[in-house]
Structures are given as structure tokens and as C-alpha cells.
Scaffold this motif. Structure first.
Motif, mmCIF file in Angstrom:
data_model
loop_
_atom_site.group_PDB
_atom_site.id
_atom_site.type_symbol
_atom_site.label_atom_id
_atom_site.label_comp_id
_atom_site.label_asym_id
_atom_site.label_seq_id
_atom_site.Cartn_x
_atom_site.Cartn_y
_atom_site.Cartn_z
ATOM 1 N N GLY A 1 -0.202 -7.725 6.754
ATOM 2 C CA GLY A 1 1.016 -7.116 6.250
ATOM 3 C C GLY A 1 2.172 -8.076 6.130
ATOM 4 O O GLY A 1 3.281 -7.669 5.766
ATOM 5 N N ASP A 2 1.929 -9.363 6.442
ATOM 6 C CA ASP A 2 2.968 -10.372 6.252
ATOM 7 C C ASP A 2 2.972 -10.827 4.796
ATOM 8 O O ASP A 2 1.991 -10.651 4.067
ATOM 9 C CB ASP A 2 2.712 -11.585 7.155
ATOM 10 N N LEU B 1 13.372 -9.280 -1.248
ATOM 11 C CA LEU B 1 13.833 -7.895 -1.337
ATOM 12 C C LEU B 1 12.654 -6.931 -1.295
ATOM 13 O O LEU B 1 11.568 -7.229 -1.776
ATOM 14 C CB LEU B 1 14.615 -7.681 -2.636
ATOM 15 N N ARG B 2 12.910 -5.741 -0.717
ATOM 16 C CA ARG B 2 11.930 -4.656 -0.726
ATOM 17 C C ARG B 2 12.532 -3.497 -1.507
ATOM 18 O O ARG B 2 13.630 -3.027 -1.204
ATOM 19 C CB ARG B 2 11.591 -4.230 0.695
ATOM 20 N N ILE B 3 11.803 -3.049 -2.538
ATOM 21 C CA ILE B 3 12.287 -1.998 -3.420
ATOM 22 C C ILE B 3 11.469 -0.740 -3.173
ATOM 23 O O ILE B 3 10.229 -0.789 -3.141
ATOM 24 C CB ILE B 3 12.177 -2.423 -4.903
ATOM 25 N N ASP C 1 0.810 -1.214 0.000
ATOM 26 C CA ASP C 1 0.000 0.000 0.000
ATOM 27 C C ASP C 1 0.848 1.270 0.000
ATOM 28 O O ASP C 1 0.410 2.304 -0.507
ATOM 29 C CB ASP C 1 -0.930 0.013 1.222
ATOM 30 N N ASP C 2 2.050 1.187 0.568
ATOM 31 C CA ASP C 2 2.898 2.380 0.634
ATOM 32 C C ASP C 2 3.755 2.565 -0.616
ATOM 33 O O ASP C 2 4.594 3.464 -0.669
ATOM 34 C CB ASP C 2 3.798 2.341 1.869
ATOM 35 N N GLY C 3 3.559 1.720 -1.628
ATOM 36 C CA GLY C 3 4.293 1.871 -2.877
ATOM 37 C C GLY C 3 5.542 1.038 -2.991
ATOM 38 O O GLY C 3 6.129 0.946 -4.070
ATOM 39 N N HIS C 4 5.974 0.403 -1.889
ATOM 40 C CA HIS C 4 7.134 -0.479 -1.962
ATOM 41 C C HIS C 4 6.770 -1.768 -2.705
ATOM 42 O O HIS C 4 5.621 -2.204 -2.684
ATOM 43 C CB HIS C 4 7.644 -0.824 -0.568
#
Length: 208
Positions: A92-93, A64-66, A50-53
Motif C-alpha cells: 500500500g506504499d 496528492l490523494r483525490i 483499490d478504494d477508488g482514490h
């Protein structure tokens, strides 16, 4: 992780279906494509938070988180296997379908990895591939083959074993078979009203 021993292949002769007229059409319209460099090979699937990541798994087992602009990439977990399908649940998992380890839950805040499903009855899963999450937390996931794992996926395409399966995991942890007989069961998608489930059948050149 050391690749598994090569299984016996008994190839069959089969004729793939002809491409439809739609499949032969060229893409129309214009669009802008941004390509982000990844510090790892083979991102199989991505999911947008939701936050764009963006989260993605790579061949060495890392998740990985981009950042939304693609400039920052950090490792939120390492499954130790080969992550393929990835989804975000209501807490959120991350729900990760790991080809070697089964269905996993990854907490991107703590980097904790836990196993949800790694066996069907007494037999270990061979090739967990992709999943989808219903609003009530029920998870649907595919096992591409009971004979060939990811290290020998071409063997499954040659053997055309038809042992791919679709499973359902209820919120209480109970797992049951939804359908089987797929030729390399791959991606999974749910209808918004849950009236149908689509499974990409790679070895059958189609959707079921």
C-alpha cells in the motif's frame, strides 16, 4: 528547488520515423470524460487505489490523494523534488520516480518519504522518470538521460544523446542495468506474465 545549471548542448541532425497508419486514425466511439481540478500544476502520472482514490504528484513536489468523486484532495507527502511516475506496491506504499531525487517510497498513511535509489554506482541519477512493480516486488525504472535533467529536458531532445537507461531493483535492494541506449527513456510497462518489458522512448518516437 533551484534549477540546475544549463548543460552544454551538442545537437544532432536526425529524422524522426513516419507516423504509422494506426497513428493517423481518428478515435472512434463515445465516452464520458470527467475533469477534476487539481490544487497544483503538472500532474505527470496517476495511480488508482483499490478504494477508488487516485494518487498523483505535482510540480511543487507534493503527492496528492483525490477522492473517487474528485471533491476532496489532500496532501499525503511532499518529496521536495519533482515526482513523475507513481505506482502502488503490495504494502500500500507509493513507489515514486522523482526526476530530481530518484526512486522513492512514500507511506501515504504516515507521510514518510524514504529513498530507495538515488545513485547508480558512484554517479547520482540525473532524470528518474517512471517505474513499474512486478508481483514479487522487483521494481523496474527508467533514467531518461545521464546528461540532461528535467529542467533542461528539451536539451536531451535536441542532443539526442541516447543515454536513457532501464534498471531493475530487486526486493533485497540490489540494482542492475537491464538495457541502455534509449533516446529519452520514459514510461515503463510489464507484461502480465513478465515475458517482456515495454519502454516508451520519447526521443525515438516509439516503444521498445
Amino acid at each position: 528547488m533551484v534549477p540546475t545549471a544549463k548543460p552544454r548542448i551538442d545537437p544532432i541532425v536526425w529524422q524522426p520515423p513516419k507516423a504509422t497508419a494506426r497513428a493517423r486514425q481518428k478515435a472512434s466511439g463515445t465516452f464520458t470524460l470527467d475533469v477534476f481540478e487539481m490544487p497544483g500544476a503538472g500532474p505527470e502520472d496517476v495511480v488508482l487505489a483499490d478504494d477508488g482514490h487516485v494518487f498523483a504528484g505535482v510540480a511543487d513536489g507534493r503527492i496528492l490523494r483525490i477522492s473517487p468523486d474528485g471533491r476532496h484532495v489532500d496532501t499525503v507527502a511532499d518529496t521536495g523534488g519533482r515526482p513523475l511516475g507513481i505506482e502502488i506496491d503490495g504494502d500500500g506504499d507509493l513507489l515514486v520516480c522523482d526526476a530530481r531525487l530518484g526512486v522513492l517510497r512514500v507511506d501515504p498513511r504516515t507521510k514518510h518519504v524514504s529513498t530507495l535509489v538515488d545513485r547508480i554506482g558512484a554517479a547520482p541519477m540525473v532524470f528518474c522518470n517512471n517505474g513499474a512493480i512486478a508481483p514479487d516486488g522487483t521494481t523496474y525504472f527508467t533514467d531518461s538521460s545521464t546528461k540532461f535533467g528535467i529542467d533542461h529536458y528539451k536539451g536531451e531532445l535536441l542532443a539526442h544523446s541516447g543515454t536513457g537507461r532501464l534498471f531493475r531493483r530487486a526486493p533485497d535492494g540490489a540494482v542492475d542495468l537491464v538495457a541502455d541506449g534509449f533516446q529519452f527513456a520514459n514510461g515503463v510497462a510489464l507484461a502480465p506474465d513478465l515475458s517482456w518489458i515495454a519502454v516508451a522512448e520519447t526521443g525515438g518516437y516509439g516503444l521498445d
